[in-house]
Design a protein around this motif. Structure first.
Motif, PDB file in Angstrom:
ATOM      1  N   LEU A  36      16.978  32.880  72.881  1.00 13.57           N
ATOM      2  CA  LEU A  36      17.089  34.186  71.558  1.00 13.57           C
ATOM      3  C   LEU A  36      16.172  34.534  71.974  1.00 13.57           C
ATOM      4  O   LEU A  36      15.879  36.758  72.122  1.00 13.57           O
ATOM      5  CB  LEU A  36      16.830  33.404  70.266  1.00 13.57           C
ATOM      6  N   MET A  37      14.900  34.182  72.959  1.00 18.45           N
ATOM      7  CA  MET A  37      13.653  34.948  73.094  1.00 18.45           C
ATOM      8  C   MET A  37      13.671  35.598  73.578  1.00 18.45           C
ATOM      9  O   MET A  37      13.098  36.975  74.048  1.00 18.45           O
ATOM     10  CB  MET A  37      12.513  33.874  73.178  1.00 18.45           C
ATOM     11  N   LEU A  38      14.658  35.216  74.694  1.00 16.61           N
ATOM     12  CA  LEU A  38      14.902  36.228  76.313  1.00 16.61           C
ATOM     13  C   LEU A  38      15.741  37.589  75.914  1.00 16.61           C
ATOM     14  O   LEU A  38      15.397  38.532  76.290  1.00 16.61           O
ATOM     15  CB  LEU A  38      15.910  34.759  77.142  1.00 16.61           C
ATOM     16  N   GLY A  39      17.150  37.176  75.131  1.00 20.18           N
ATOM     17  CA  GLY A  39      17.657  38.008  73.956  1.00 20.18           C
ATOM     18  C   GLY A  39      16.734  39.193  73.628  1.00 20.18           C
ATOM     19  O   GLY A  39      16.501  40.642  73.754  1.00 20.18           O
ATOM     20  N   LEU A  40      15.693  38.812  73.008  1.00 16.40           N
ATOM     21  CA  LEU A  40      14.864  39.948  71.938  1.00 16.40           C
ATOM     22  C   LEU A  40      14.461  40.373  73.128  1.00 16.40           C
ATOM     23  O   LEU A  40      13.575  41.372  72.569  1.00 16.40           O
ATOM     24  CB  LEU A  40      14.151  38.862  70.993  1.00 16.40           C
ATOM     25  N   THR A  42      14.238  41.400  76.092  1.00 17.49           N
ATOM     26  CA  THR A  42      14.893  41.963  76.683  1.00 17.49           C
ATOM     27  C   THR A  42      15.729  43.367  75.903  1.00 17.49           C
ATOM     28  O   THR A  42      14.511  44.787  76.667  1.00 17.49           O
ATOM     29  CB  THR A  42      16.706  41.379  77.489  1.00 17.49           C
ATOM     30  N   LEU A  43      15.510  42.958  74.628  1.00 13.37           N
ATOM     31  CA  LEU A  43      15.959  44.197  74.216  1.00 13.37           C
ATOM     32  C   LEU A  43      14.322  44.575  73.708  1.00 13.37           C
ATOM     33  O   LEU A  43      13.941  45.684  73.324  1.00 13.37           O
ATOM     34  CB  LEU A  43      16.181  43.448  72.712  1.00 13.37           C
ATOM     35  N   MET A  44      13.107  44.202  73.226  1.00 14.68           N
ATOM     36  CA  MET A  44      11.702  45.018  72.565  1.00 14.68           C
ATOM     37  C   MET A  44      11.286  45.835  74.221  1.00 14.68           C
ATOM     38  O   MET A  44      10.718  47.002  74.248  1.00 14.68           O
ATOM     39  CB  MET A  44      11.121  43.817  72.715  1.00 14.68           C
ATOM     40  N   LEU A  45      12.056  45.510  75.576  1.00 15.14           N
ATOM     41  CA  LEU A  45      11.021  45.422  77.585  1.00 15.14           C
ATOM     42  C   LEU A  45      12.181  47.117  77.015  1.00 15.14           C
ATOM     43  O   LEU A  45      11.526  48.225  77.233  1.00 15.14           O
ATOM     44  CB  LEU A  45      11.624  44.945  77.804  1.00 15.14           C
ATOM     45  N   LEU A  46      13.395  47.316  77.079  1.00 17.56           N
ATOM     46  CA  LEU A  46      14.198  48.228  76.575  1.00 17.56           C
ATOM     47  C   LEU A  46      13.960  49.002  75.682  1.00 17.56           C
ATOM     48  O   LEU A  46      13.797  50.081  76.106  1.00 17.56           O
ATOM     49  CB  LEU A  46      15.874  47.695  76.891  1.00 17.56           C
ATOM     50  N   PHE A  47      13.234  49.532  74.519  1.00 20.95           N
ATOM     51  CA  PHE A  47      12.938  49.896  73.296  1.00 20.95           C
ATOM     52  C   PHE A  47      11.843  50.236  73.901  1.00 20.95           C
ATOM     53  O   PHE A  47      11.559  51.337  73.540  1.00 20.95           O
ATOM     54  CB  PHE A  47      13.056  48.717  72.103  1.00 20.95           C
ATOM     55  N   TRP A  48      10.950  49.871  74.638  1.00 21.76           N
ATOM     56  CA  TRP A  48       9.111  49.956  74.454  1.00 21.76           C
ATOM     57  C   TRP A  48       9.517  50.747  75.581  1.00 21.76           C
ATOM     58  O   TRP A  48       8.775  51.821  75.751  1.00 21.76           O
ATOM     59  CB  TRP A  48       8.709  48.473  74.958  1.00 21.76           C
ATOM     60  N   GLN A  49      10.609  51.392  76.510  1.00 25.05           N
ATOM     61  CA  GLN A  49      11.078  52.192  78.143  1.00 25.05           C
ATOM     62  C   GLN A  49      11.080  53.359  76.904  1.00 25.05           C
ATOM     63  O   GLN A  49      10.824  54.405  77.653  1.00 25.05           O
ATOM     64  CB  GLN A  49      11.185  51.424  78.873  1.00 25.05           C
ATOM     65  N   LEU A  50      12.081  53.436  76.539  1.00 27.84           N
ATOM     66  CA  LEU A  50      12.357  54.471  75.756  1.00 27.84           C
ATOM     67  C   LEU A  50      11.556  55.114  75.670  1.00 27.84           C
ATOM     68  O   LEU A  50      11.535  56.039  74.903  1.00 27.84           O
ATOM     69  CB  LEU A  50      13.811  53.899  74.674  1.00 27.84           C
ATOM     70  N   ILE A  51      10.517  54.228  74.068  1.00 29.79           N
ATOM     71  CA  ILE A  51       9.590  54.943  73.139  1.00 29.79           C
ATOM     72  C   ILE A  51       8.446  55.772  74.442  1.00 29.79           C
ATOM     73  O   ILE A  51       7.756  56.963  74.439  1.00 29.79           O
ATOM     74  CB  ILE A  51       8.773  53.818  72.363  1.00 29.79           C
TER      75      ILE A  51
END
Length: 312
Positions: A36-40, A42-51
């Motif tokens: 679960l933490m790996l998935g979250l 990964t999502l947060m890293l991608l989201f932060w990159q978009l921001i």
């Protein structure tokens, strides 16, 4: 003595088995938490990159300007308005049909081979790739029914896409209602409709609403079926307003208007070689993720509030 020794030996075996099972439970829970933490993360890293990439475009002008061939002046107005109108058609078509179908299959449909066949097909349709719905809509709505490449076609296409999700979530929410609620209602003389409407639907409303919002969030980010039916990649005008100042105060010309949506606009900007357009695309992607997270968060919050107010 021998009997007592055998009992103690069996007790030791039971304790060892319980200890082993507890250890396995702890191991599985830890493994699940890590996944679960790996998935979250990964999502947060991608989201932060978009921001990080799109933050120069985070302004009100970006939402109020039309797309342009100049990246600095390009905005998202026609895309988010198109998404809003398409989602309106999707909601009005998929939700009433899906909820009614789920109620019928769970409460009224006879248990025979025909309903079993329907249930199997509904479950299978929930996992069909979205491009298949686009091809179906292209042949049915665009060519056969001659709706054209319009908002109506897009809304109906996405309505078909989320219809199985709404049906399945409605049925699961209804199944969660204890049988005792139905029996108590029948016991005081309630009719079938009164049981379904006043008790089953009322108590399952939170779960049904959650499924609807999750389905709408999925439809918001879909691209493949919208591209298939011919959504425009560059549009610098808005559809006619659904509301007018003259009686009957409603206008349906917008249903046949050309359109674009936010994922299509993002795809268009990503295909441009200029890096400035990629900044626009990153800002659009971040906006889509924020809206999707807000919709899912609203679904969880509404489900919690509704269930909290239910008194069994």
């Amino acid at each position: 003595m021998e009997h007592k020794a055998s009992v103690l030996e069996n007790l030791a075996d039971v304790r060892a088995m319980i200890k082993r099972h507890k250890r396995n439970d702890t191991l599985f829970a830890t493994l699940g938490l890590i996944c679960l933490m790996l998935g979250l993360m990964t999502l947060m890293l991608l989201f932060w990159q978009l921001i990080a990439d799109g933050h120069p475009k985070f302004s009100l002008d970006f939402l109020t300007e039309f797309p342009s061939r100049r990246a600095g002046r390009a905005g998202l107005l026609s895309a988010w308005v198109g998404s809003l109108l398409v989602m309106s058609v999707t909601f009005l078509t998929a939700v009433p049909i899906g909820v009614a179908a789920g109620l019928y299959l769970e409460e009224y449909a006879p248990k025979n081979w025909f309903t079993d066949l329907i249930e199997i097909n509904v479950s299978n349709l929930a996992g069909v790739p979205s491009i298949i719905y686009g091809l179906l809509a292209l042949g049915l709505f665009v060519y056969m029914l001659d709706f054209g490449q319009s908002i109506l076609t897009a809304g109906l296409t996405l309505g078909l896409l989320i219809l199985p999700i709404v049906i399945v979530s409605t049925r699961e929410a209804i199944r969660a209602i204890p049988v005792s609620i139905r029996e108590a209602a029948y016991g005081v003389g309630a009719t079938k409709w009164q049981v379904v409407y006043d008790h089953v639907f009322k108590y399952s409303y939170g779960g049904i609403l959650t499924g609807i919002i999750i389905g709408m969030a999925r439809a918001l980010g879909e691209t493949a079926p919208i591209i298939t039916i011919g959504a425009l990649t560059f549009i610098a005008f808005l559809p006619p307003s659904p509301i007018t100042t003259e009686p009957p105060f409603l206008n349906f010309e917008w249903l046949s208007s050309g359109f674009t949506v936010m994922p299509i606009q993002m795809f268009n900007w990503l295909s441009r070689p200029d890096h400035a357009f990629h900044v626009n695309a990153a800002a659009t992607g971040a906006l889509i993720i924020v809206v999707t997270l807000l919709m899912n968060g609203a679904a969880i919050w509404l489900r919690y509030k509704i269930r909290k107010n239910i008194k069994w």
